[in-house]
Write an enzyme that holds these catalytic residues in place. Structure first.
Site, PDB file in Angstrom:
ATOM      1  N   HIS A 258       0.842  -1.200   0.000  1.00  0.00           N
ATOM      2  CA  HIS A 258       0.000   0.000   0.000  1.00  0.00           C
ATOM      3  C   HIS A 258       0.882   1.257   0.000  1.00  0.00           C
ATOM      4  O   HIS A 258       0.726   2.144  -0.844  1.00  0.00           O
ATOM      5  CB  HIS A 258      -0.905  -0.028   1.241  1.00  0.00           C
ATOM      6  CG  HIS A 258      -1.781   1.175   1.413  1.00  0.00           C
ATOM      7  ND1 HIS A 258      -3.117   1.166   1.083  1.00  0.00           N
ATOM      8  CD2 HIS A 258      -1.530   2.426   1.882  1.00  0.00           C
ATOM      9  CE1 HIS A 258      -3.643   2.355   1.335  1.00  0.00           C
ATOM     10  NE2 HIS A 258      -2.700   3.142   1.830  1.00  0.00           N
ATOM     11  N   GLU A 259       1.810   1.321   0.931  1.00  0.00           N
ATOM     12  CA  GLU A 259       2.683   2.502   1.014  1.00  0.00           C
ATOM     13  C   GLU A 259       3.541   2.636  -0.244  1.00  0.00           C
ATOM     14  O   GLU A 259       3.835   3.741  -0.691  1.00  0.00           O
ATOM     15  CB  GLU A 259       3.557   2.440   2.264  1.00  0.00           C
ATOM     16  CG  GLU A 259       2.787   2.464   3.597  1.00  0.00           C
ATOM     17  CD  GLU A 259       1.777   3.614   3.727  1.00  0.00           C
ATOM     18  OE1 GLU A 259       2.041   4.709   3.176  1.00  0.00           O
ATOM     19  OE2 GLU A 259       0.713   3.414   4.340  1.00  0.00           O
ATOM     20  N   HIS A 262       1.647   4.547  -2.793  1.00  0.00           N
ATOM     21  CA  HIS A 262       1.730   5.987  -2.525  1.00  0.00           C
ATOM     22  C   HIS A 262       3.091   6.531  -2.975  1.00  0.00           C
ATOM     23  O   HIS A 262       3.198   7.580  -3.596  1.00  0.00           O
ATOM     24  CB  HIS A 262       1.594   6.257  -1.022  1.00  0.00           C
ATOM     25  CG  HIS A 262       0.185   6.229  -0.497  1.00  0.00           C
ATOM     26  ND1 HIS A 262      -0.815   7.022  -1.016  1.00  0.00           N
ATOM     27  CD2 HIS A 262      -0.385   5.534   0.518  1.00  0.00           C
ATOM     28  CE1 HIS A 262      -1.946   6.801  -0.328  1.00  0.00           C
ATOM     29  NE2 HIS A 262      -1.713   5.901   0.602  1.00  0.00           N
ATOM     30  N   GLU A 288      -4.780   7.930  -2.848  1.00  0.00           N
ATOM     31  CA  GLU A 288      -5.233   6.664  -2.275  1.00  0.00           C
ATOM     32  C   GLU A 288      -5.525   5.639  -3.385  1.00  0.00           C
ATOM     33  O   GLU A 288      -5.372   4.440  -3.171  1.00  0.00           O
ATOM     34  CB  GLU A 288      -6.471   6.921  -1.412  1.00  0.00           C
ATOM     35  CG  GLU A 288      -6.773   5.858  -0.383  1.00  0.00           C
ATOM     36  CD  GLU A 288      -5.694   5.654   0.667  1.00  0.00           C
ATOM     37  OE1 GLU A 288      -4.860   6.549   0.884  1.00  0.00           O
ATOM     38  OE2 GLU A 288      -5.662   4.570   1.267  1.00  0.00           O
TER      39      GLU A 288
HETATM   40 ZN   LIG Z   1      -3.071   5.228   2.054  1.00  0.00          ZN
END
Ligand SMILES: [Zn+2]
Length: 496
Positions: A258-259, A262, A288
């Site tokens: 997830h990171e 980003h 996001e």
């Molecule tokens: Zn996030």
């Protein structure tokens, strides 16, 4: 174009200050000695003050006036639009309100911690009401004539998104997700994966996955923190943190992926537009979408299980793990109480409930004291569960204690964008899953770079999104994806 040169010189300076502030914050969450909080607080506050003064200075308004009266090219037009919006939002608030808000946030956070510890909403009610009153005043001052107060708050996080568009979209999504969850209810869950895996091995594997996905290690790094986060100090310095759990490898890896999503967005932003403010994300929802795309669309796919299993075996040779086990374990779906542990589908119901409550707060229909009952009611209707205690219910999120009303929709906006990006990318790269299974992510990242990252904040996210996916329906894309992915695992089919 003297005003343009002056404005871009100022934005360059502000970005440098902002980067320094972000670095102090990163350090605080990773390496700062426990006893150094006081001096760090002074350092951050001092930089924050300088930033605010330099940004809201009258000459910035004069430059914007001059530029708005000139003929500008495409990049300049967007840069001036963004700068004017931020400048107006900052300068329209009196110093008294800014100070009161800052104070109320500190008090609100402390009261929230205390209330959580006691598992009792009562001590939080008054500080939260104070935050609500101040936030409403902020929105009233920032709102354009006729603009909904909620839209005035959304503009901070997702410029271009409006309640008029979100409300019907979220209502439809809520209905579709409930039909989906009802169909799965009572069916046996796929088997879990709860092998204990040493943290050193997890770290090695995370580093490997980050490199394979395309995270640029020359311009970024990975560290450990209590809560995973990503910070861009500039497009050439993007940092990820993660947190390993020996007994929950998949959750930790999901957080890292997830990171990474980003971070790769930050690394792909258009460095050639430094100083224009366009080398920034076009909105938190779009940010996001990039993390959720990698975490969910790619990271929970059967193909990713095929990629991951042999690499796990390489690190833990005695481990028995198959791609199918991983795929099943990553895709358990059920109605749940806690947002941050929710699955890919239920997560959005958590957001829709919060959105409804926040709109009620901004419209003056809900006061702090009403929230525990309103929360339970919203959860019963929308998520289909009721929290036994406040800690699992109205006290579960930190956001409101910091005055961050209007942020929650970003998460579901991100999921919806990610669903349509996923559907579109699958059309453009028909062998997507074979690529993933073989650890070849370059084409996928290249697609995102070209269609999303490289565009920076030239347009607001809703415009950028439409430019990429045309008239695709993100609700339909998400719902179709969920039935397809989880229907197979649970043995159910979407009603025709
Ligand atoms: Zn996030």
């Amino acid at each position: 174009m003297q005003a343009w040169d002056q404005l871009t010189a100022r934005i360059h300076e502000l970005d440098a200050l902002g980067g320094a502030m972000a670095l102090l914050d990163w350090d605080q969450q990773t390496y700062l000695p426990a006893g150094a909080g006081a001096s760090r607080g002074r350092q951050s506050a001092a930089l924050g003050r300088i930033y605010h003064e330099r940004f809201t200075a009258p000459e910035v308004g004069t430059w914007l006036d001059a530029l708005e009266a000139s003929s500008l090219d495409r990049v300049q037009t967007s840069a001036v639009r963004n700068a004017r919006r931020r400048y107006r939002r900052a300068t329209v608030l009196p110093g008294r309100l800014v100070e009161e808000l800052s104070h109320a946030r500190t008090e609100g956070f402390a009261a929230w911690m205390k209330a959580r510890e006691a598992n009792d909403f009562t001590p939080y009610a008054a500080p939260l009401q104070r935050l609500i009153d101040l936030t409403r005043e902020q929105a009233e001052r920032q709102a354009a004539p006729g603009q909904h107060l909620y839209d005035a708050l959304l503009e901070d996080y997702d410029p271009g998104s409006t309640i008029g568009e979100l409300r019907p979209m979220f209502e439809r999504l809520g209905r579709e997700l409930n039909t989906f969850l009802d169909a799965l209810a009572g069916r046996p869950h796929p088997a879990g994966f709860d092998a204990l895996l040493d943290v050193e091995g997890q770290r090695k594997l995370s580093e490997r996955v980050l490199t394979d996905l395309g995270f640029d290690r020359v311009h970024g790094r990975l560290d450990i923190s209590e809560h995973p986060f990503t910070v861009g100090l500039g497009t050439d310095d993007v940092r990820i943190t993660t947190h390993f759990h020996a007994d929950n490898f998949l959750a930790a890896l999901g957080g890292t992926v997830h990171e990474c999503g980003h971070a790769m967005y930050e690394q792909g932003l258009p460095a050639q537009w430094a100083g224009t403010g366009l080398d920034k994300a076009a909105g938190m929802g779009l940010h996001e979408s990039q993390s959720r795309f990698w975490e969910n669309f790619i990271g929970r796919s059967p193909a990713f299980g095929r990629y991951l299993a042999p690499r796990m075996q390489g690190i833990w040779p005695t481990l028995a793990v198959s791609p199918d086990t991983l795929y099943g374990a990553m895709n358990k779906v059920e109605r749940s109480l806690i947002r941050i542990f929710a699955d890919e589908a239920t997560y959005n119901l958590h957001i829709i409930a919060r959105f409804e409550l926040e709109v009620g707060i901004l419209e003056g229909r809900l006061q702090a004291i009403d929230l525990p009952a309103a929360w339970d009611d919203a959860y019963r209707r929308i998520v289909g569960v009721v929290a036994p205690t406040a800690k699992d219910g109205v006290l579960q999120d930190v956001h409101w204690s910091g005055g961050a009303f209007g942020y929650f929709p970003s998460y579901t906006i991100g999921n919806l964008y990610a669903a349509s990006f996923g559907a579109k990318i699958q059309e453009d790269l028909p062998d997507l899953h074979e690529r993933v299974a073989h650890g070849d992510f370059a084409g996928i990242l290249g697609w995102l770079r070209e269609h999303v990252h490289a565009k920076g904040h030239l347009d607001d996210a809703p415009v950028l999104f439409r430019g990429v996916v045309g008239d695709r329906d993100p609700v339909e894309d998400m719902v179709a994806h969920l039935w397809n992915r989880h229907g197979t695992l649970y043995g159910v089919q979407r009603p025709g």
